[in-house]
Design a protein around this motif. Structure first.
Motif, short mmCIF file in Angstrom:
data_model
loop_
_atom_site.label_atom_id
_atom_site.label_comp_id
_atom_site.label_asym_id
_atom_site.label_seq_id
_atom_site.Cartn_x
_atom_site.Cartn_y
_atom_site.Cartn_z
N GLY A 1 -5.06 2.08 3.84
CA GLY A 1 -3.72 1.81 3.29
C GLY A 1 -3.20 2.93 2.40
O GLY A 1 -2.02 2.96 2.06
N MET A 2 -4.10 3.86 2.04
CA MET A 2 -3.68 4.95 1.15
C MET A 2 -3.05 6.10 1.93
O MET A 2 -2.42 6.95 1.34
CB MET A 2 -4.90 5.49 0.39
CG MET A 2 -5.59 4.48 -0.49
SD MET A 2 -4.50 3.83 -1.76
CE MET A 2 -4.38 5.23 -2.86
N ILE A 3 -3.26 6.15 3.24
CA ILE A 3 -2.78 7.30 4.01
C ILE A 3 -2.00 6.86 5.23
O ILE A 3 -2.23 5.79 5.77
CB ILE A 3 -3.92 8.24 4.42
CG1 ILE A 3 -5.03 7.46 5.14
CG2 ILE A 3 -4.50 8.95 3.22
CD1 ILE A 3 -6.17 8.35 5.56
N GLU A 4 -1.07 7.71 5.64
CA GLU A 4 -0.22 7.42 6.79
C GLU A 4 0.23 8.75 7.39
O GLU A 4 0.85 9.56 6.74
CB GLU A 4 1.00 6.60 6.36
CG GLU A 4 1.94 6.19 7.48
CD GLU A 4 1.31 5.21 8.46
OE1 GLU A 4 0.33 4.54 8.09
OE2 GLU A 4 1.79 5.11 9.59
N TRP B 1 8.11 3.84 -6.69
CA TRP B 1 7.24 5.00 -6.83
C TRP B 1 7.17 5.48 -8.28
O TRP B 1 6.12 5.97 -8.71
CB TRP B 1 7.69 6.12 -5.89
CG TRP B 1 7.21 5.85 -4.49
CD1 TRP B 1 7.90 5.24 -3.48
CD2 TRP B 1 5.90 6.13 -3.97
NE1 TRP B 1 7.10 5.13 -2.36
CE2 TRP B 1 5.88 5.66 -2.62
CE3 TRP B 1 4.76 6.72 -4.50
CZ2 TRP B 1 4.76 5.77 -1.81
CZ3 TRP B 1 3.64 6.84 -3.69
CH2 TRP B 1 3.65 6.37 -2.36
N LEU C 1 11.40 9.66 -1.27
CA LEU C 1 10.94 8.58 -2.13
C LEU C 1 11.58 8.63 -3.51
O LEU C 1 11.73 7.60 -4.16
CB LEU C 1 9.41 8.65 -2.28
CG LEU C 1 8.62 8.62 -0.96
CD1 LEU C 1 7.13 8.78 -1.23
CD2 LEU C 1 8.90 7.33 -0.20
N SER D 1 2.21 9.61 2.39
CA SER D 1 1.93 8.50 1.48
C SER D 1 1.60 8.99 0.08
O SER D 1 1.12 8.24 -0.76
CB SER D 1 0.75 7.67 2.02
OG SER D 1 -0.41 8.47 2.09
N SER E 1 5.81 4.14 1.91
CA SER E 1 6.41 5.40 2.35
C SER E 1 7.22 5.21 3.62
O SER E 1 7.63 6.16 4.26
CB SER E 1 5.32 6.46 2.59
OG SER E 1 4.40 5.99 3.55
N THR F 1 0.87 -1.18 0.00
CA THR F 1 0.00 0.00 0.00
C THR F 1 0.91 1.24 0.00
O THR F 1 2.08 1.14 0.40
CB THR F 1 -0.88 0.05 1.25
OG1 THR F 1 -0.03 0.18 2.40
CG2 THR F 1 -1.73 -1.21 1.39
N PRO F 2 0.41 2.39 -0.39
CA PRO F 2 1.23 3.60 -0.29
C PRO F 2 1.71 3.86 1.13
O PRO F 2 2.81 4.37 1.34
CB PRO F 2 0.28 4.70 -0.79
CG PRO F 2 -0.63 4.00 -1.73
CD PRO F 2 -0.84 2.64 -1.12
N ALA F 3 0.90 3.51 2.12
CA ALA F 3 1.32 3.69 3.51
C ALA F 3 2.58 2.85 3.79
O ALA F 3 3.54 3.31 4.41
CB ALA F 3 0.20 3.30 4.47
N GLN F 4 2.60 1.62 3.32
CA GLN F 4 3.78 0.75 3.51
C GLN F 4 4.95 1.27 2.68
O GLN F 4 6.10 1.27 3.13
CB GLN F 4 3.45 -0.68 3.08
CG GLN F 4 2.46 -1.38 4.01
CD GLN F 4 1.99 -2.70 3.45
OE1 GLN F 4 1.73 -2.84 2.25
NE2 GLN F 4 1.87 -3.69 4.32
N THR G 1 9.02 14.29 2.30
CA THR G 1 8.82 12.90 1.94
C THR G 1 8.93 12.65 0.45
O THR G 1 9.35 11.58 0.04
CB THR G 1 7.46 12.42 2.44
OG1 THR G 1 6.47 13.34 1.98
CG2 THR G 1 7.42 12.38 3.94
#
Lengths: 247, 294
Positions: free
Chosen positions: B93-96, A149, A139, B73, A85, A80-83, A135
């Motif tokens: 899962g799209m945001i952090e 990315w 990336l 993210s 990053s 996921t984008p959260a992972q 950030t």
């Protein structure tokens, strides 16, 4: 073959604080973390981990980026984008399973005549995240994160060739990096519109570094207009007008 | 992002709390959110007092827009609506980390005669030409941290990390740093080395966890509970450990914002299922070779 893991927080802190002390390690071909940390206590297995059974291309430097983007994104698409990053993940991948790729593509040995501070900054930005809270730059500069990315922002599920826009993105290193570091490309529709428009143009327009004045101009427009609402035709009109002005 | 709009001069009147372009009218947002580790639900209620802009919306010449952005993210989406109340649902899962909501009202098509009685008199009777997407109202940005108590990488949720104390002269054998997503239990080099050996895959003994919990986790939890009692309600909301602790307290029937009726010592042991008793059993077995309980 190694599992996909990530560094524990204290292991990551330790490595980042010890770059000077470990400078010679970054010039060696062998993975050194197991010996440095005394066995396997420095990392944890990623949720949904799998065995890494592939290598990255190393013979042609930047020219291998396109194939390497496809390899990394195809294999790590479940992130996921959260992972994706998370510095702990990418710092593990640069130091362990893709170490050989890193020392070839982002060689410390070739830069050893540089000033020590610059060398430390280079290792921090390519092998870790080196830009604090910035950030986008983290990336776009980390040696493996950038591959994921670049794939993520350009992957086009609607096309038979899912990576046709990735080719445009990677026509020139600065072009892709600059786009990935622009805040409005966090919206995938905007990114794909811009890449599609550059795909229509001759490759020369990418190489001429028009992307910087174009993104500056889009940022100015974004102060009054919501870029996210713009149609692809409107983007085309703006980009073509700007290119005409620059020529 | 909205700091940019706060100090901004638009080339035409824009309704906002930062200027008097519109006299007497206002545009505000009320907001609420809830989330679990799967989804983040954002509910908004936009309040608009401008008859002119309301009419533009009714005629389909303008609409509400909400830009939701998470820089960590790289998430950015613009949601548009005709009604004032709307709900957005985002995959967690799209945001952090920090999420920003930026509310606007924007044109949906060209407007050639943008003018209103409520404009500041400095604008006179001038008519402005606007394009689709142009901003005609903006208000305060909202920032929040979704309550994600699960580490996106971890298989099992934890709020504590044992770390080496990098201070030049650590004054104590162990210290606590609560300023991050994990509560770091900082140890001297020698203690950290012993801990790593004890917990390595070759030497690991499952009973070690009981002793470590009693020795380190219980006092750390006591410290955190005291800290929370003395703090403002939302002071630590941006940290993952806060949400992990909140969830555990919820399970036990306690309110993290009101722990005063319980002693920290009692709560700490309850949170991690009485490690003192289990560690005493380990010590009994180790040193006394059997069951000495009456």
């Amino acid at each position: 073959m190694s599992e996909v893991k990530y560094l524990k927080d204290d292991s990551l802190d330790n490595l980042k604080k010890s770059i000077y002390r470990n400078l010679e390690q970054y010039k060696k071909e062998n993975v050194w973390l197991d010996d440095y940390f005394d066995e396997d206590n420095y990392s944890l297995e990623l949720r949904d981990s799998f065995k890494i059974k592939f290598n990255l291309l190393t013979d042609n430097g930047y020219k291998d980026d396109f194939e390497n983007v496809k390899i990394i994104y195809d294999n790590f698409k479940m992130l996921t984008p959260a992972q994706a990053s998370d510095e702990r993940l990418w710092s593990y991948l640069t130091h362990v399973p893709f170490w050989y790729y890193m020392i070839k593509r982002w060689s410390v040995r070739e830069r050893e005549n540089k000033d020590e501070n610059k060398l430390k900054g280079f290792i921090k930005s390519r092998y870790f995240f080196g830009f604090g809270e910035n950030t986008d730059r983290n990336l776009s500069r980390n040696g493996i994160a950038r591959l994921w990315w670049y794939g993520h922002i350009s992957y086009d599920e609607s096309s038979l060739d899912r990576y046709h826009l990735t080719k445009v993105l990677l026509t020139q290193q600065d072009f892709g990096q600059h786009l990935l570091e622009s805040a409005f490309t966090r919206n995938p529709d905007i990114t794909k519109a811009i890449l599609s428009i550059f795909k229509e143009l001759d490759e020369e327009y990418v190489k001429r570094d028009y992307i910087r004045p174009i993104t500056e101009y889009l940022n100015i427009i974004g102060g009054v207009t919501i870029l996210d609402e713009m149609t692809k035709n409107k983007f085309r009109e703006i980009i073509y007008d700007k290119i005409a002005e620059l020529e | 992002m909205l700091l940019k709009y706060k100090n901004k001069n638009f080339p035409y009147p824009v309704l906002s709390p930062f200027t008097d372009d519109y006299v007497g009218d206002n545009f505000k947002i009320d907001f609420d959110f809830e989330n679990n580790n799967e989804h983040v639900n954002i509910e908004t209620n936009l309040k608009l007092s401008s008859e002119y802009i309301n009419e533009l919306i009714t005629r389909g010449k303008a609409k509400f827009a909400l830009r939701i952005e998470c820089s960590k993210s790289r998430y950015r989406r613009n949601y548009t609506f005709k009604s004032r109340k709307f709900t957005v649902n985002i995959d967690a899962g799209m945001i952090e980390g920090l999420v920003r909501l930026s509310p606007f009202i924007i044109c949906t098509s060209s407007i050639d005669d943008y003018n209103c009685d409520m404009f500041h008199e400095d604008y006179g009777d001038r008519l402005y030409a606007l394009n689709s997407g142009d901003i005609i109202a903006v208000t305060d940005e909202i920032k929040f941290y979704p309550n994600k108590d699960k580490d996106p990488l971890e298989k099992v949720t934890s709020m504590f990390k044992f770390c080496l104390n990098y201070s030049d002269n650590p004054s104590t054998a162990y210290d606590v740093d609560h300023g991050g997503n994990y509560v770091k239990i900082l140890m001297s080099e020698s203690s950290h080395k012993i801990l790593q050996t004890l917990t390595s895959s070759k030497t690991r003994n499952k009973n070690i966890q009981h002793i470590l919990s009693a020795k380190f986790i219980v006092p750390t939890l006591i410290y955190l509970i005291d800290l929370l009692e003395l703090s403002e309600a939302d002071e630590y909301e941006s940290y993952r450990w806060y949400h992990v602790l909140k969830r555990r307290l919820d399970e036990l029937g306690y309110d993290i914002n009101d722990l005063s009726s319980n002693t920290a010592v009692k709560l700490a042991q309850e949170i991690i299922n009485d490690p003192v008793t289990s560690s005493m059993s380990v010590l009994e077995e180790q040193f006394l070779g059997g069951d000495y309980s009456e």
